[in-house]
Design a protein around this motif. Structure first.
Motif: not given
Ligand SMILES: Nc1nc2c(ncn2[C@@H]2O[C@H](COP(=O)(O)OP(=O)(O)OP(=O)(O)O)[C@@H](O)[C@H]2O)c(=O)[nH]1
Length: 204
Positions: A11-12, A14, A16-17, A28, A32, A34, A59-61, A126, A153-154
Motif C-alpha cells: 500500500g501507499s 508502507a 517499499k522504497s 535510510f 522518497y 512516490s 509508484c503509489s498503489q 512505531l 527499514a528505518a
Molecule cells: N518510522 C518509520 N518510517 C518509515 C519506515 N519506512 C518508511 N518510513 C517512512 O514512511 C514514509 C513512506 O515511505 P516510502 O518508502 O516512500 O513508502 P512507499 O511504500 O514507497 O510509498 P509510495 O511509493 O508512496 O507508495 C516515508 O516518510 C518514510 O520515511 C520505518 O521503518 N519506520
C-alpha cells in the motif's frame, strides 16, 4: 550470471522504497519520490553465484479498485509484500496482493511460488502506534504459505539485508530445480530423436 527480478509491492506509504533503498545503499533516507516507478539494479554474489538483481518499486498503489498486477506477475521471479504495522488499511491491501498472487499461480508449481513471496510488516519502530499485531501478520503468512517478518527499514539494516537474501536464496534455488529439470527433458528428447533417426542411419 543469474538474473533475478523482484517486485516490492504494498500500500501507499508502507515503506517499499525505504526497504529497497536501505538494502541497496545501506541508507535510510526518509522521503522518497512516490510519483514515479523505479527499477533498481544491483550485482551481488550469493553462495558463490553472481546475481544481476532488478528490484521493481512501483509508484503509489491505490488501496481500492481491482488489482490487476498482470505485468508484475509476468515480470517478477519473486515478491516482497510490505505493509505498515501502524496502518491497518495497508495490511488489508497486503492481504489482497497475496490473494492475487496465489490465484494467478494456480497450476504452476505452488511450492516454488510460495517460497518466493515474503510478507513484511514494516515500521516496527512505531510499535507504540501499532494497529496490526505480529500474530496477525504471522497468520496471514501461514495461510498463504509464505515467509514473514516484522522489521523497521528505518532502524534494522541487518534484518532488511537478511530478508532480501532469504527471498533471493529461495528464488535461485527454484531456478536450480528448474535447471535440473530442463536437461533431463532435453536428454529424453535427444534419446527419442536418436531412437527414430539414429537406428535408421545405422541401417543405411
Ligand atoms: N518510522 C518509520 N518510517 C518509515 C519506515 N519506512 C518508511 N518510513 C517512512 O514512511 C514514509 C513512506 O515511505 P516510502 O518508502 O516512500 O513508502 P512507499 O511504500 O514507497 O510509498 P509510495 O511509493 O508512496 O507508495 C516515508 O516518510 C518514510 O520515511 C520505518 O521503518 N519506520
Amino acid at each position: 550470471m543469474t538474473e533475478v527480478k523482484l517486485a516490492v509491492l504494498g500500500g501507499s506509504g508502507a515503506g517499499k522504497s525505504a526497504l529497497a533503498v536501505r538494502f541497496l545503499t545501506r541508507r535510510f533516507i526518509g522521503e522518497y519520490a512516490s510519483s514515479a516507478e523505479c527499477i533498481y539494479t544491483k550485482h551481488l554474489s550469493l553462495d558463490g553465484r553472481q546475481i544481476h538483481l532488478e528490484i521493481y518499486d512501483p509508484c503509489s498503489q491505490p488501496h481500492r479498485g481491482k488489482l490487476s498486477l498482470t505485468g508484475e506477475l509476468h515480470w517478477a521471479d519473486g515478491f516482497i509484500i510490505v505493509y505498515d504495522i501502524s496502518d491497518r488499511a495497508s495490511f488489508a491491501f497486503a492481504k489482497a496482493l497475496l490473494y492475487r498472487i496465489r490465484e494467478s499461480h494456480i497450476g504452476a508449481c505452488k511450492k516454488m511460488v510460495e517460497s518466493s513471496v515474503f510478507l513484511v510488516g514494516n515500521k516496527q519502530d512505531l510499535c507504540h502506534m501499532r494497529e496490526v499485531g505480529w500474530d496477525e501478520g504471522q497468520k496471514l503468512a501461514i495461510d498463504n504459505k509464505c515467509q514473514f517478518c516484522e522489521l523497521s527499514a528505518a532502524e534494522h539494516y541487518q534484518e532488511v539485508v537478511a530478508m532480501f537474501m532469504k527471498v533471493l536464496r529461495n528464488i535461485t534455488s527454484n531456478f536450480k530445480v528448474k535447471e535440473k529439470r530442463r536437461p533431463s527433458g532435453s536428454k529424453s528428447m535427444a534419446k527419442l530423436i536418436n531412437n527414430v533417426f539414429g537406428k535408421r542411419r545405422k541401417s543405411v
